[in-house]
Write a protein that holds these residues in place. Sequence first.
Motif, PDB file in Angstrom:
ATOM      1  N   MET A  23      10.178  -3.961   3.384  1.00  0.00           N
ATOM      2  CA  MET A  23      10.223  -2.870   4.604  1.00  0.00           C
ATOM      3  C   MET A  23      10.836  -1.476   4.142  1.00  0.00           C
ATOM      4  O   MET A  23      10.063  -0.456   4.741  1.00  0.00           O
ATOM      5  CB  MET A  23      11.019  -3.136   5.819  1.00  0.00           C
ATOM      6  N   VAL A  24      11.966  -1.455   3.848  1.00  0.00           N
ATOM      7  CA  VAL A  24      12.495  -0.117   3.684  1.00  0.00           C
ATOM      8  C   VAL A  24      11.849   0.668   2.518  1.00  0.00           C
ATOM      9  O   VAL A  24      11.531   1.830   2.718  1.00  0.00           O
ATOM     10  CB  VAL A  24      13.990  -0.148   2.997  1.00  0.00           C
ATOM     11  N   LYS A  25      11.386   0.246   1.564  1.00  0.00           N
ATOM     12  CA  LYS A  25      10.507   0.767   0.451  1.00  0.00           C
ATOM     13  C   LYS A  25       9.074   1.191   1.132  1.00  0.00           C
ATOM     14  O   LYS A  25       8.807   2.270   0.626  1.00  0.00           O
ATOM     15  CB  LYS A  25      10.138  -0.202  -0.558  1.00  0.00           C
ATOM     16  N   THR A  68      21.081  -1.837   8.901  1.00  0.00           N
ATOM     17  CA  THR A  68      20.997  -1.414  10.005  1.00  0.00           C
ATOM     18  C   THR A  68      19.997  -0.584  10.662  1.00  0.00           C
ATOM     19  O   THR A  68      19.605  -0.995  11.732  1.00  0.00           O
ATOM     20  CB  THR A  68      22.495  -0.984  10.502  1.00  0.00           C
ATOM     21  N   ARG A  69      19.539   0.494  10.055  1.00  0.00           N
ATOM     22  CA  ARG A  69      18.527   1.258  10.236  1.00  0.00           C
ATOM     23  C   ARG A  69      17.961   2.027   8.925  1.00  0.00           C
ATOM     24  O   ARG A  69      18.316   1.749   8.014  1.00  0.00           O
ATOM     25  CB  ARG A  69      18.834   2.406  11.236  1.00  0.00           C
ATOM     26  N   LEU A  70      16.635   2.370   9.228  1.00  0.00           N
ATOM     27  CA  LEU A  70      16.230   3.282   7.912  1.00  0.00           C
ATOM     28  C   LEU A  70      16.800   4.192   7.566  1.00  0.00           C
ATOM     29  O   LEU A  70      17.833   4.886   8.348  1.00  0.00           O
ATOM     30  CB  LEU A  70      14.663   3.503   8.244  1.00  0.00           C
ATOM     31  N   PRO A  71      16.988   4.744   6.329  1.00  0.00           N
ATOM     32  CA  PRO A  71      17.454   6.064   6.028  1.00  0.00           C
ATOM     33  C   PRO A  71      17.354   7.467   6.831  1.00  0.00           C
ATOM     34  O   PRO A  71      17.724   8.231   6.740  1.00  0.00           O
ATOM     35  CB  PRO A  71      17.040   6.222   4.345  1.00  0.00           C
ATOM     36  N   PHE A  72      16.334   7.211   7.466  1.00  0.00           N
ATOM     37  CA  PHE A  72      16.011   8.307   8.188  1.00  0.00           C
ATOM     38  C   PHE A  72      15.417   7.830   9.709  1.00  0.00           C
ATOM     39  O   PHE A  72      14.899   6.560   9.930  1.00  0.00           O
ATOM     40  CB  PHE A  72      14.770   9.215   7.844  1.00  0.00           C
ATOM     41  N   GLU A  80       9.528   4.278   3.134  1.00  0.00           N
ATOM     42  CA  GLU A  80      10.166   5.531   2.620  1.00  0.00           C
ATOM     43  C   GLU A  80       9.332   6.947   2.813  1.00  0.00           C
ATOM     44  O   GLU A  80       9.545   7.851   3.098  1.00  0.00           O
ATOM     45  CB  GLU A  80      10.366   5.263   1.001  1.00  0.00           C
ATOM     46  N   SER A  81       7.806   6.430   2.918  1.00  0.00           N
ATOM     47  CA  SER A  81       6.925   7.538   2.633  1.00  0.00           C
ATOM     48  C   SER A  81       6.673   8.174   4.081  1.00  0.00           C
ATOM     49  O   SER A  81       5.893   9.159   4.169  1.00  0.00           O
ATOM     50  CB  SER A  81       5.562   7.242   1.958  1.00  0.00           C
ATOM     51  N   PHE A  82       7.092   7.537   5.224  1.00  0.00           N
ATOM     52  CA  PHE A  82       6.907   7.844   6.585  1.00  0.00           C
ATOM     53  C   PHE A  82       7.890   9.179   6.903  1.00  0.00           C
ATOM     54  O   PHE A  82       7.681   9.437   8.033  1.00  0.00           O
ATOM     55  CB  PHE A  82       7.235   6.617   7.298  1.00  0.00           C
ATOM     56  N   ILE A 103       0.916  -1.142  -0.081  1.00  0.00           N
ATOM     57  CA  ILE A 103      -0.023   0.156   0.231  1.00  0.00           C
ATOM     58  C   ILE A 103       0.862   1.106  -0.007  1.00  0.00           C
ATOM     59  O   ILE A 103       2.141   1.103   0.399  1.00  0.00           O
ATOM     60  CB  ILE A 103      -0.833   0.097   1.235  1.00  0.00           C
ATOM     61  N   PHE A 104       0.436   2.175  -0.322  1.00  0.00           N
ATOM     62  CA  PHE A 104       1.178   3.626  -0.737  1.00  0.00           C
ATOM     63  C   PHE A 104       0.526   4.573   0.248  1.00  0.00           C
ATOM     64  O   PHE A 104      -0.656   5.223  -0.057  1.00  0.00           O
ATOM     65  CB  PHE A 104       1.357   3.935  -2.178  1.00  0.00           C
TER      66      PHE A 104
END
Length: 424
Positions: free
Chosen positions: A257-259, A288-292, A262-264, A229-230
């Motif tokens: 998970m990462v993709k 290791t962690r999300l990009p943000f 991304e919108s969060f 879902i987006f």
Amino acid sequence: MMAPEAKKQCCESLPFDVLSNLPENVIDIILMCLPFRDAVRTSILSNIWRYKWCRLPELTLDDAFWKTKNNLICHTTAITKIIYHILIFHEGPITKFTLCVPKSRSCPMIDDLIYFLAKNGIRDLVLKLPFKSEPYELPPSFFKSLQLRNLNLQNCLILRPPTFKGLDRLIRLELCEVSISSEELGSLISHCLLLEHLVLYIAETYSNLIEINAPRLKSFYFAGSVRSIFLKNIPLLAKLLLASSDTDYFGEEKWDMVKFFESFESFSALEHIYLNMIFAAEAGEVPTRLPFSLNSVKRLDISVDLYNSVEVSCVLCLIRSFPYLQYMDISEAYPKYDIEEAYQVEFTSDVTFNHLREVRLTLASGSIIEMQLAKLLLANSPMLVRMLFASCVVKASAAVKKLAAELTTFQRASPKAEVSFIEN
């Protein structure tokens, strides 16, 4: 005790027919407090009461209404007759209506009922129609229910007419096993401009994304078999629940998970996340962690397979990305017993929970890996106040309780942290 003379005088002072002389507002309150079946039965009390039920603004025809001494009323003719009487005798607005029909053949009279409700200012509508044949198709009159605030649909077919411009007063929407395309579903949601609460149980498998565009949405519960879902435009979202159902809607399909997250990055209001572990990383190692970082998240409830190294890595990735977590609830998704050492997962200690205050662990066996998880949390949570243990299965209760007892003497980062076992 009242003297006989006083009792006689009191009785003589009362009207002969007390019920017939009650104020109208008192009668309305009495009827509102009764189940609909009993409210209709009050028509036998007197001529004055005969049609009082006909002005009720809230009607509930659920399983309790259809149930008889022997079984549920499941004959189409009986359902049709009851709905016909409502259409004929009811007067005034109906603001809330619940119709839960037991499994039966389709009932054409429901189209007339929906037309009647739309014309009489319906605000809260629940339709659960598990017909044996095809799902019930909502008639065109449904899309003219412009006063709707809360809508709950189950086992319905939704085909929006081209002229439909949306339910611009809808605040809460619940759809369970409805038949609707992903494009139509996204369009329906986006045309509910005041929508604050959204619940979706989707049994179908969609090849396209379901786009969630709801600028006022505050809570979103999702269970289904879509590939992804987006979440396009939900800046006010505070609570997100993603869960697989008992019928395993997700099957072998897992989300990236990462993709997905991304919108969060712009979700500054998101405080509570519940996840039944449905994520998988792309080919290669789990990051290791999300990009943000999601600094607003304060509570994480997660169900995870502790014996799956990929899922454990995904959980640790998320936890590192929620640096201001205060409450965490971890439960085992797939309880296992007598696990061999070779299948156990090592927890890394390169994560600190600087704001974590309370943890609940719902475990299955009191195994070594469960002990490792508990020790990791105790050793790296300097603000921890309470760690609660519970058992997800009765036969493991003693083992989990023993684990909790052993950890009471374990060295911890927070001297205030209490460890205890709670009975489910």
